[in-house]
Design an enzyme around this catalytic site. Sequence first.
Site, short mmCIF file in Angstrom:
data_model
loop_
_atom_site.label_atom_id
_atom_site.label_comp_id
_atom_site.label_asym_id
_atom_site.label_seq_id
_atom_site.Cartn_x
_atom_site.Cartn_y
_atom_site.Cartn_z
N GLU A 160 -23.36 3.41 12.22
CA GLU A 160 -24.10 2.15 12.24
C GLU A 160 -23.46 1.09 13.13
OE1 GLU A 160 -26.06 2.17 7.81
OE2 GLU A 160 -23.98 1.57 7.92
N CYS A 181 -21.48 -5.79 16.47
CA CYS A 181 -20.39 -5.16 15.74
C CYS A 181 -20.52 -3.66 15.93
CB CYS A 181 -20.54 -5.55 14.26
SG CYS A 181 -19.36 -4.76 13.17
N CYS A 227 -13.64 7.27 8.60
CA CYS A 227 -12.34 6.66 8.90
C CYS A 227 -11.26 7.39 8.12
CB CYS A 227 -12.36 5.18 8.50
SG CYS A 227 -10.86 4.30 8.97
N CYS A 247 -8.91 2.74 3.07
CA CYS A 247 -8.67 1.50 2.32
C CYS A 247 -9.50 1.49 1.03
CB CYS A 247 -9.02 0.28 3.18
SG CYS A 247 -8.08 0.22 4.70
N CYS A 300 -13.10 -0.30 0.94
CA CYS A 300 -14.04 -0.12 2.05
C CYS A 300 -14.97 1.07 1.83
CB CYS A 300 -13.25 0.06 3.34
SG CYS A 300 -14.27 0.47 4.76
N GLY A 336 -14.83 2.83 11.17
CA GLY A 336 -13.69 3.47 11.83
C GLY A 336 -12.58 2.53 12.22
N GLU A 337 -11.45 3.14 12.58
CA GLU A 337 -10.27 2.37 13.00
C GLU A 337 -10.15 2.53 14.52
OE1 GLU A 337 -7.80 0.25 11.98
OE2 GLU A 337 -7.19 0.52 14.06
N SER A 368 -10.52 -5.07 15.94
CA SER A 368 -10.03 -5.30 14.59
C SER A 368 -9.29 -4.04 14.12
CB SER A 368 -11.20 -5.60 13.66
OG SER A 368 -10.77 -5.71 12.33
N SER A 405 -6.43 -6.86 10.11
CA SER A 405 -6.89 -6.87 8.72
C SER A 405 -5.66 -6.87 7.83
CB SER A 405 -7.73 -5.62 8.44
OG SER A 405 -8.92 -5.67 9.18
N LEU A 406 -5.27 -8.05 7.40
CA LEU A 406 -4.02 -8.17 6.64
C LEU A 406 -4.27 -7.98 5.14
CD1 LEU A 406 -1.00 -8.76 7.18
CD2 LEU A 406 -1.48 -11.15 6.63
N HIS A 407 -5.07 -8.83 4.58
CA HIS A 407 -5.56 -8.72 3.21
C HIS A 407 -4.53 -8.91 2.08
CE1 HIS A 407 -8.92 -7.56 5.47
NE2 HIS A 407 -8.81 -6.25 5.41
N ASN A 422 -17.03 -8.02 -0.32
CA ASN A 422 -18.43 -7.65 -0.46
C ASN A 422 -18.55 -6.45 -1.39
OD1 ASN A 422 -19.48 -9.56 1.35
ND2 ASN A 422 -18.92 -8.27 3.08
N CYS A 430 -19.36 -6.71 6.34
CA CYS A 430 -18.07 -6.04 6.50
C CYS A 430 -17.81 -5.04 5.38
CB CYS A 430 -16.93 -7.05 6.42
SG CYS A 430 -16.95 -8.24 7.71
N1 SAH Z 1 -10.91 -0.44 10.75
C1 SAH Z 1 -10.86 -1.74 11.27
C2 SAH Z 1 -12.20 -2.28 11.69
C3 SAH Z 1 -13.38 -2.02 10.81
S1 SAH Z 1 -13.40 -2.76 9.23
C4 SAH Z 1 -10.19 -2.68 10.29
O1 SAH Z 1 -9.98 -2.28 9.16
O2 SAH Z 1 -9.85 -3.78 10.72
C5 SAH Z 1 -13.91 -4.43 9.58
C6 SAH Z 1 -13.44 -5.46 8.51
O3 SAH Z 1 -14.18 -5.33 7.30
C7 SAH Z 1 -11.97 -5.30 8.13
O4 SAH Z 1 -11.30 -6.52 8.14
C8 SAH Z 1 -12.09 -4.74 6.74
O5 SAH Z 1 -10.93 -4.94 6.03
C9 SAH Z 1 -13.29 -5.47 6.21
N2 SAH Z 1 -13.84 -4.88 4.98
C10 SAH Z 1 -13.77 -3.61 4.56
N3 SAH Z 1 -14.37 -3.46 3.35
C11 SAH Z 1 -14.84 -4.68 3.00
C12 SAH Z 1 -15.58 -5.17 1.87
N4 SAH Z 1 -15.96 -4.37 0.87
N5 SAH Z 1 -15.90 -6.48 1.85
C13 SAH Z 1 -15.56 -7.30 2.89
N6 SAH Z 1 -14.87 -6.90 3.97
C14 SAH Z 1 -14.51 -5.59 4.03
FE1 SF4 Z 2 -11.04 2.25 7.94
FE2 SF4 Z 2 -11.12 -0.40 8.43
FE3 SF4 Z 2 -12.47 0.69 6.35
FE4 SF4 Z 2 -9.81 0.56 6.28
S1 SF4 Z 2 -11.25 -1.19 6.33
S2 SF4 Z 2 -11.06 2.35 5.71
S3 SF4 Z 2 -9.31 0.93 8.40
S4 SF4 Z 2 -12.85 1.05 8.49
#
Ligand code: SAH
Ligand code: SF4
Length: 356
Positions: A87, A113, A120, A124, A127, A170-171, A202, A225-227, A301, A344
Amino acid sequence: MKKSILDFTKDELADIVKPSFRSKQLYHWIYQKYANSYEEMKNIPKDIREDLSENYILNPLEIVKIEESLDGSKKYLFKLHDGYTMESVLLPMKNKKIDEDGKIISLTKYSICVSSQVGCKIGCAFCLTAKEGFKRNLTSGEIVAQVLEIKKDNDIAQNRRVNIVYMGMGEPLDNMTNLVKAIEIFKDEEGLAIGARRQTISTSGLSSQIEKLGKMDLGVLLAISLHAVDDELREKLMPINKAYNIDSVISAVKNFPIDARKRVMFEYLVMKDLNDGLKSAKKLVKLLHGIKAKVNLIYFNPYPNSPFQRPDEKDMLEFKEYLNTHGVICTIRQSKGLDISAACGQLKEKIDNDYS
Ligand code: SAH
Ligand code: SF4
């Protein structure tokens, strides 16, 4: 499998079609005139066109589904040649402005985007993309085609610049070779002409890859993506932190070349009762000391059965306020496309919506 013509930089094409000015013509047809077939490319000799069409796919993606959100964003489900799907999302960032006489002052600004992989490997915990595991890397052409197809489908003129964010599935830094080539193809003035400063990568924080990308000095923007601000929590949320801890990510960022007018974006996904307190905000300010950073707070989300909760608005605002009053620029990201699961972390590759 046949290669796509979108997999090639203009220089590479010059080795395929001779003489070399043909690669320029091809680029014009594909990226500026939005040609849908080789036959249309009338200033290219017939034998070359036939040869190309025999050997190279012009469009590696098929649009399977388009969903439009109430906020104007659009989610595209694309099918790849081997049947996998992925997507991309079109995000109108600023709406068209019209003055009192009905004259257009400024046109809508778009971000696209894009995905870099089917699935991936990083896994995480928050995600949705991670839930389906990893299938394969996207080719450069498949990355490029997402932008090309979306521009075409929305009649976004060739000379209207769009921003690209590598924040889909994906990463990106786990698919570095194809990513770097896609960046080059996007940048080409004879093609889509999307400069490096309009492209944001990202990453979940693959420190060694960030260092490598930095050394290439492409001029792209970086988002991390620190979190989480301590390794213990970050490891739980993002298993990649076991290989590359917070310190290693911060030091890679410090070595990354950044345009004097730009900043590194830190994405901070806020989850209720996990990382939404002022203690975390305090630590974040310390961590970012000495970096030209900008923090983007993201509301988690949710998706059905997701183990985390959306934070309270009050806590988000307090967190943001703390950063802003302690010298760190911070904004709250207004997630777009929530109603169509295009926000996201809500992208996945299945056609049937077994999560909704
Ligand atoms: N893999 C890369 C890019 C894709 S993810 C990365 O992780 O940075 C894009 C963004 O969406 C990242 O910052 C990720 O942490 C965030 N994301 C993933 N799951 C999410 C969720 N459930 N709610 C909000 N943001 C989320
Ligand atoms: Fe992969 Fe980014 Fe999702 Fe983490 S947040 S699983 S790195 S797509």
